[in-house]
Scaffold this motif. Sequence first.
Motif, PDB file in Angstrom:
ATOM      1  N   THR A 118      62.019  11.596  71.475  1.00 54.58           N
ATOM      2  CA  THR A 118      63.541  10.852  72.029  1.00 54.58           C
ATOM      3  C   THR A 118      64.518  10.992  72.253  1.00 54.58           C
ATOM      4  N   CYS A 119      64.966  10.413  73.860  1.00 53.72           N
ATOM      5  CA  CYS A 119      66.287  11.308  74.265  1.00 53.72           C
ATOM      6  C   CYS A 119      67.282   9.730  73.587  1.00 53.72           C
ATOM      7  N   ASP A 120      67.076   8.739  73.809  1.00 59.46           N
ATOM      8  CA  ASP A 120      68.494   7.906  73.281  1.00 59.46           C
ATOM      9  C   ASP A 120      68.240   6.864  72.353  1.00 59.46           C
ATOM     10  N   LEU A 121      69.601   6.200  72.063  1.00 58.63           N
ATOM     11  CA  LEU A 121      69.360   5.511  71.026  1.00 58.63           C
ATOM     12  C   LEU A 121      70.757   4.728  70.560  1.00 58.63           C
ATOM     13  N   ASP A 122      70.392   3.372  70.150  1.00 59.19           N
ATOM     14  CA  ASP A 122      71.392   2.435  69.492  1.00 59.19           C
ATOM     15  C   ASP A 122      70.818   1.973  69.121  1.00 59.19           C
ATOM     16  N   CYS A 123      71.635   0.875  67.509  1.00 59.86           N
ATOM     17  CA  CYS A 123      71.534  -0.109  67.439  1.00 59.86           C
ATOM     18  C   CYS A 123      72.488  -0.956  66.902  1.00 59.86           C
ATOM     19  N   GLY A 124      71.811  -2.344  66.137  1.00 65.40           N
ATOM     20  CA  GLY A 124      73.027  -3.783  66.056  1.00 65.40           C
ATOM     21  C   GLY A 124      73.467  -3.962  64.756  1.00 65.40           C
ATOM     22  N   PRO A 125      73.768  -4.449  64.203  1.00 64.23           N
ATOM     23  CA  PRO A 125      74.191  -4.498  62.667  1.00 64.23           C
ATOM     24  C   PRO A 125      73.568  -4.123  61.846  1.00 64.23           C
ATOM     25  N   ASN A 126      71.912  -4.635  61.857  1.00 63.53           N
ATOM     26  CA  ASN A 126      70.267  -4.537  61.049  1.00 63.53           C
ATOM     27  C   ASN A 126      68.940  -4.593  61.991  1.00 63.53           C
ATOM     28  N   HIS A 127      69.184  -3.762  63.284  1.00 63.52           N
ATOM     29  CA  HIS A 127      68.317  -3.338  64.057  1.00 63.52           C
ATOM     30  C   HIS A 127      68.214  -1.878  65.229  1.00 63.52           C
ATOM     31  N   VAL A 128      67.363  -1.502  65.558  1.00 67.48           N
ATOM     32  CA  VAL A 128      67.368   0.632  65.332  1.00 67.48           C
ATOM     33  C   VAL A 128      66.373   0.094  67.120  1.00 67.48           C
ATOM     34  N   VAL A 129      66.860   0.381  68.236  1.00 63.91           N
ATOM     35  CA  VAL A 129      66.062   0.674  69.644  1.00 63.91           C
ATOM     36  C   VAL A 129      65.772   2.406  69.874  1.00 63.91           C
ATOM     37  N   VAL A 130      65.054   3.272  70.489  1.00 65.27           N
ATOM     38  CA  VAL A 130      65.171   3.944  70.824  1.00 65.27           C
ATOM     39  C   VAL A 130      64.489   4.337  71.980  1.00 65.27           C
ATOM     40  N   ILE A 131      64.701   5.158  73.086  1.00 68.77           N
ATOM     41  CA  ILE A 131      64.093   5.211  74.288  1.00 68.77           C
ATOM     42  C   ILE A 131      64.141   7.276  73.818  1.00 68.77           C
ATOM     43  N   THR A 132      62.147   7.356  74.450  1.00 71.80           N
ATOM     44  CA  THR A 132      61.938   8.081  74.664  1.00 71.80           C
ATOM     45  C   THR A 132      61.718   8.237  75.641  1.00 71.80           C
ATOM     46  N   ALA A 133      61.215   9.793  75.911  1.00 66.13           N
ATOM     47  CA  ALA A 133      61.423  11.132  77.513  1.00 66.13           C
ATOM     48  C   ALA A 133      60.751  10.691  78.573  1.00 66.13           C
ATOM     49  N   LYS A 134      59.634   9.740  77.847  1.00 67.63           N
ATOM     50  CA  LYS A 134      58.090   9.076  78.726  1.00 67.63           C
ATOM     51  C   LYS A 134      58.771   7.240  79.208  1.00 67.63           C
ATOM     52  N   GLY A 135      60.313   7.414  78.568  1.00 68.09           N
ATOM     53  CA  GLY A 135      60.484   5.730  79.144  1.00 68.09           C
ATOM     54  C   GLY A 135      59.594   4.611  78.517  1.00 68.09           C
ATOM     55  N   ARG A 136      59.040   5.146  76.872  1.00 72.39           N
ATOM     56  CA  ARG A 136      59.154   3.964  75.989  1.00 72.39           C
ATOM     57  C   ARG A 136      60.264   3.332  75.137  1.00 72.39           C
ATOM     58  N   ALA A 137      60.961   2.305  74.730  1.00 72.32           N
ATOM     59  CA  ALA A 137      61.361   2.218  73.950  1.00 72.32           C
ATOM     60  C   ALA A 137      61.193   1.382  72.879  1.00 72.32           C
ATOM     61  N   LEU A 138      60.907   1.765  71.184  1.00 70.77           N
ATOM     62  CA  LEU A 138      60.457   1.464  70.419  1.00 70.77           C
ATOM     63  C   LEU A 138      61.967   0.769  69.462  1.00 70.77           C
ATOM     64  N   ALA A 139      61.221  -0.235  68.629  1.00 69.64           N
ATOM     65  CA  ALA A 139      62.049  -0.286  68.025  1.00 69.64           C
ATOM     66  C   ALA A 139      61.565  -0.942  66.027  1.00 69.64           C
ATOM     67  N   TRP A 140      63.117  -1.489  65.261  1.00 73.03           N
ATOM     68  CA  TRP A 140      63.088  -2.075  64.092  1.00 73.03           C
ATOM     69  C   TRP A 140      63.931  -2.319  63.744  1.00 73.03           C
TER      70      TRP A 140
END
Length: 176
Positions: A118-140
């Motif tokens: 993981t190379c970056d992350l951020d969140c809203g009040p009730n959700h999270v987004v992460v970015i991987t070094a390979k350029g993928r984005a994941l959320a939950w």
Amino acid sequence: LRLTPVNFDRPIHLIQMCRGIGHSVCLTKDNVLFVWGNGPKGQLGLGNVKQVEKPTVIQCLRNHSIKKIAAGNDFTLFLLKNGLVMITGSELSSCLGKETPGDFFVPTIINSLLSLDTCDLDCGPNHVVVITAKGRALAWGHNDFGQLGIGNSSKKIILEPMSILMTDQVIFKKVF
């Protein structure tokens, strides 16, 4: 409106600061994390502490190199420079990155992200987004309006990271 200054024990150089609904987190140039505010659900990462009225160091993270911090309603995220993601807070946020019940009262590694750099992350009040070094984005987290981008807004809560649906030509670098 009356502004109240936040007093620290000594002069410090802040490089990041974020806030949840009732708590604040900041990271210093010397890699020290301070938290304060409301913490009954573990969002301060200090153990079972209900409230802290002045900036307090998260001692268990003193030997970790922190790259980025983020805070949601009842949780706090920490991205380490080695790509690990840690979280502390309430399971009610649906943002702990796990399916098993229970709050985290101290920063805990999100196991479902261990195989990713993981190379970056951020969140809203009730959700999270992460970015991987390979350029993928994941959320939950909460997906009431499809804000996770996983292609299924009928599933209102996603407890573990899922890929955001984009074409293969899209490479994510940062999230704000």
